[in-house]
Design an enzyme around this catalytic site. Structure first.
Site, PDB file in Angstrom:
ATOM      1  N   HIS A 132      -2.204   0.832   6.861  1.00  0.00           N
ATOM      2  CA  HIS A 132      -2.642   0.849   5.463  1.00  0.00           C
ATOM      3  C   HIS A 132      -2.742   2.281   4.960  1.00  0.00           C
ATOM      4  O   HIS A 132      -3.454   3.112   5.531  1.00  0.00           O
ATOM      5  CB  HIS A 132      -3.997   0.154   5.339  1.00  0.00           C
ATOM      6  CG  HIS A 132      -4.497   0.057   3.935  1.00  0.00           C
ATOM      7  ND1 HIS A 132      -3.717  -0.391   2.898  1.00  0.00           N
ATOM      8  CD2 HIS A 132      -5.709   0.354   3.384  1.00  0.00           C
ATOM      9  CE1 HIS A 132      -4.415  -0.366   1.778  1.00  0.00           C
ATOM     10  NE2 HIS A 132      -5.618   0.094   2.038  1.00  0.00           N
TER      11      HIS A 132
ATOM     12  N   CYS B 106       0.793  -1.237   0.000  1.00  0.00           N
ATOM     13  CA  CYS B 106       0.000   0.000   0.000  1.00  0.00           C
ATOM     14  C   CYS B 106       0.821   1.281   0.000  1.00  0.00           C
ATOM     15  O   CYS B 106       0.500   2.223  -0.731  1.00  0.00           O
ATOM     16  CB  CYS B 106      -0.971   0.001   1.175  1.00  0.00           C
ATOM     17  SG  CYS B 106      -0.180   0.011   2.809  1.00  0.00           S
TER      18      CYS B 106
ATOM     19  N   ASP C 264      -8.066   3.663  -3.219  1.00  0.00           N
ATOM     20  CA  ASP C 264      -7.378   2.586  -2.499  1.00  0.00           C
ATOM     21  C   ASP C 264      -6.769   1.639  -3.522  1.00  0.00           C
ATOM     22  O   ASP C 264      -7.291   0.557  -3.780  1.00  0.00           O
ATOM     23  CB  ASP C 264      -8.367   1.855  -1.590  1.00  0.00           C
ATOM     24  CG  ASP C 264      -7.680   0.907  -0.616  1.00  0.00           C
ATOM     25  OD1 ASP C 264      -6.443   0.793  -0.689  1.00  0.00           O
ATOM     26  OD2 ASP C 264      -8.380   0.279   0.194  1.00  0.00           O
TER      27      ASP C 264
END
Length: 288
Positions: free
Chosen positions: A122, A85, A142
């Site tokens: 994250h 991420c 995302d």
């Protein structure tokens, strides 16, 4: 970035001026000349998610994960590799900033249905179009979770979104934050929760160190690789590959450690170079 630019870099923003935009667009299969519009944002998000895989293999290969823009570009753009991420979101933020979008970093707690509080490990993004009213909802981007969404999600409390058969929804959590849910074969799962507190590059760097170096990080214990496509979600967890499809069907295959370099190439579009295939196999065999 020149020496003077480095001296002037106070850590704000995402270094959009330093991103190699033509190389990035070639990597994800889009043409240049993209205005900062909703359509562009959706196209970029979908192309990024389906072109650049998720992986934590540097840890197994004995190298630290560098989330600096130059290192991320060299790995995710110039080579047939992926990342996790903080690499994905940092790169995507730089691209969006370069194109004129307003980008704010956020930090999520990956829950995957758990109730016990988990750490903020994250990195995600809150993205807005330029010159829009301050009260107009933006989008959650995302691109670095490995399991979608294919396109950004508008901040619309409780709205369920269907993307090529995959289901997602955003919901306020009652504490000035949000929850992202994903529909899987067992129903709706609360995937992660996050506050709207701004995070910066230095926050991504600090948390990245925990993710790749701390012995309690789940990423230090086994290879974890994902490729998310409109028709399938491929996951390598250790030596097991699971393929889930939008209709809820699931296939599972177990592989010998020696087969994993070929599996990475065929199923995940990741090519390990030099002595990395042997190093990965050796790491796995030593722990089997």
């Amino acid at each position: 970035m020149t020496t003077q630019d480095a001296m002037d870099d106070l850590g704000f923003g995402w270094r959009g001026d330093a991103v190699d935009l033509p190389a990035y667009l070639k990597r994800i299969g889009l043409d240049a000349g993209l205005p900062p519009t909703e359509a562009t944002l959706r196209a970029l998000h979908r192309a990024h998610v389906t072109s650049i895989p998720f992986e934590n293999l540097e840890i197994m290969l004995g190298r630290p994960v560098d989330v600096g823009l130059e290192a991320v570009q060299a790995k995710l753009i110039d080579r047939p590799r992926g990342g996790y991420c903080f690499e994905h979101s940092g790169l995507f933020a730089a691209v969006l900033e370069r194109l004129g979008f307003q980008v704010t970093g956020l930090l999520g707690r990956v829950m995957m249905g758990a109730e016990k509080l988990r750490p903020t490990t994250h990195g995600i993004l809150h993205v807005r179009l330029p010159d829009r009213p301050a009260d107009e909802p933006g989008w959650l981007c995302d691109v670095g979770f490995g399991g979608g969404p294919l396109e950004p999600l508008r901040f619309d409390d409780g709205a369920e979104v269907e993307q090529d058969g995959w289901g997602f929804r955003l919901r306020r959590d009652g504490r000035d934050g949000w929850e992202l849910y994903q529909r899987d074969p067992g129903g709706w799962t609360r995937r992660h929760v996050f506050a709207m507190t701004e995070a910066y590059r230095i926050d991504f760097e600090a948390l990245n160190f925990y993710v790749y170096a701390h012995p309690r990080s789940p990423f230090t214990t086994r290879p974890f690789v994902q490729r998310f496509l409109p028709e399938s979600h491929h996951v390598l967890d250790g030596t097991t590959v699971t393929v889930t499809r939008p209709d809820g069907s699931v296939e599972t295959r177990e592989h010998a450690p020696a087969a994993l370099p070929d599996v990475l190439a065929s199923d995940f579009a990741i090519t390990l170079e030099g002595d990395d295939p042997a190093r990965l196999v050796g790491w796995l065999e030593a722990r089997s």
